[in-house]
Design an enzyme around this catalytic site. Sequence first.
Site, PDB file in Angstrom:
ATOM      1  N   CYS A   2       0.824  -1.194   0.000  1.00 37.80           N
ATOM      2  CA  CYS A   2       0.000   0.000   0.000  1.00 37.80           C
ATOM      3  C   CYS A   2       0.863   1.252   0.000  1.00 37.80           C
ATOM      4  O   CYS A   2       2.085   1.190  -0.072  1.00 37.80           O
ATOM      5  CB  CYS A   2      -0.903   0.010   1.236  1.00 37.80           C
ATOM      6  SG  CYS A   2      -1.775  -1.539   1.507  1.00 37.80           S
ATOM      7  N   ALA A  52      -4.907  -4.685  -2.217  1.00 37.62           N
ATOM      8  CA  ALA A  52      -5.452  -5.760  -1.393  1.00 37.62           C
ATOM      9  C   ALA A  52      -4.728  -7.076  -1.680  1.00 37.62           C
ATOM     10  O   ALA A  52      -4.725  -7.548  -2.818  1.00 37.62           O
ATOM     11  CB  ALA A  52      -6.948  -5.904  -1.641  1.00 37.62           C
ATOM     12  N   ASN A  75       2.003  -0.129   5.400  1.00 35.18           N
ATOM     13  CA  ASN A  75       2.413  -0.581   4.078  1.00 35.18           C
ATOM     14  C   ASN A  75       3.363  -1.759   4.265  1.00 35.18           C
ATOM     15  O   ASN A  75       4.424  -1.611   4.873  1.00 35.18           O
ATOM     16  CB  ASN A  75       3.118   0.559   3.338  1.00 35.18           C
ATOM     17  CG  ASN A  75       3.814   0.106   2.077  1.00 35.18           C
ATOM     18  OD1 ASN A  75       3.452  -0.898   1.480  1.00 35.18           O
ATOM     19  ND2 ASN A  75       4.833   0.843   1.669  1.00 35.18           N
TER      20      ASN A  75
END
Length: 624
Positions: A2, A52, A75
């Site tokens: 992420c 995801a 992350n």
Amino acid sequence: MCGVCGIFESQGEPVINRATLQAMANTIRHRGPDDEGFFINPGIGLGFRRLAIIDVAGGHQPLSNEDGTVWIAFNGEIYNFQELNQQYLATGHSFRTRSDTETIVHLYEELGEACFAELRGMFAIALWDGRRKRLLLARDRIGKKPMFYSWDGRRLVFGSEIKAIKAAGGFHGEIDPEALADYFSYGYVPAPKTIYRQVRKLRPAHYLIIEGSTIREVPYWDIRFDEPLQLSEGDWCDRFLGEFRAAVKSRLISDVPLGAFLSGGVDSSSVVALMNEYQHPVTTCSIGFAEEEYNEAADARTFAGSLAAKHFEETVRPQALDLIPKLAWHYDEPFADSSAVPTYYVSQMARRHVTVALSGDGGDENFAGYRRYKLTMWEEHLRSLLPESLRRTVFGPLGHMYPKLGWAPRVFRAKSTFQSLARSPIDGYFNGISYCPPAMKQRLFSQDLLRQLNGYDSAQVLRDHYDRADTLDPLSRIQYVDIKTYLADDILVKVDRASMANSLEVRCPLLDHKLMEMIARIPSGLKLRNGCGKYIFKKALEQVLPRGVLTRAKKGFSVPVAEWFRRDLKEFAREAIFQERDDLLNRAFLSDCWKQHQRGQRDWSALLWCVLMFRSWQQVDRAI
């Protein structure tokens, strides 16, 4: 995998603007195209973009504990989160998701700052402790995931990429001249600097605590080479393979398609072979070049076929270098490792088939696989035979006399070798790896830039780590330096930006910190033996890989830059390098380098690529 970003206000006011957080998150959408989320309270704002991977339906962030007093934007991937749940969190906590993110929140409740040392994986974490009104930023041990921040004594802005910090407003963009000097030495900007005075990198294996108007950076781990363990070769092979298998297996957890990069070399082939023991068929992705000497695609294809892997490959051609401005945008700083080009393309191709890819990064740093280790140890042997005063007296002048020494043995026909022998081990190593050694900087840099630098020596970056290493073994000290610099700020930056540009998560089993700690205890003589790197690594892999893979000559993930500058890239590069008129670089010197390279008189491709990527970054920087 992420992207995270956020703002901390030390006075708790004003409330963070949601539109500002949105703008910051938008800049890193490529890191997480699947979802976004925000948390805003007085004095704090967290932004998040999600790719995801695990608990696809339930892993929304930012995420909090039960009463909303601890919030996290995370992350990375934590491979031991299930074990941590059992060890620390079996009772007293309510889990709403199956994600590793929630484990970190509850682990912080239990252990406080000590939680980061329990995490096994890759991570960049922003954690807000609402009770204590403090923000913690943490980064994994090796530096797989990035974290940047800017602090003015009142306001801290942070993000997975510098562009997110720029989007928060109030950004000045003044170049740090020392960082620029470092870039032309190393081809990257080593932590904690960035190319901007105003922005810093959080160093690997550190966390940052921001509370009120105070900020402090705390180390929580280091790799140690001070306790080599004397075991037989067979015992080391068994120990290594056992830990390596565990590292690979733990990285196969995913709720989305997973595969691997495959170059045909030992490192990536070993990862794929072990993956094949747990998951069949393995999806493998390779790229090649039209120039045969740089092309390993056929080797990768053959090995993939031997495992009945689901194999994909593409050929990268020189016209693909319209990618350069895109790379400059994604990397946020000048970055001169030309293998970023094939890394981007293999990531792009892999993303069409998988969302997660395992790589073989780390084999060379762990097992002394780079050719320069052999040369460094040879130079160190010569240093041990001659006193420093004699070396300086003899080799210093010889270095200046080159290239007139045509009568010298082949091994001595290198200007940098003579110069290195006249120096200390770490200064000699710096001289050997520099894109632009100090004497060349005097010709490349403008007088104004040289005045700003005021004698600054980029070799100090390596010296600091060399002096910090807890061993006197010369090879181990150089490995330590490379793990702290080249691996963290070149190799892993290259992979992170190129893969995240394509919304692909990359996992590196050979950089599992437990595995690295074990490898650090292997005596250096079992890593580099008789001038052959990766000795014990390859010995262990005889149980896993065909002999042809183990004995194949190392090519590396390189690109034919010298040829590109003379042909396909010629006009583009000339315009990019020389259209910029500033007071930083000496155009006359660059012009001489360009002409010599075009005539084939001297290979200036490394320096020219360094300048090209700097100029490309300048153009992108002005446009943002």
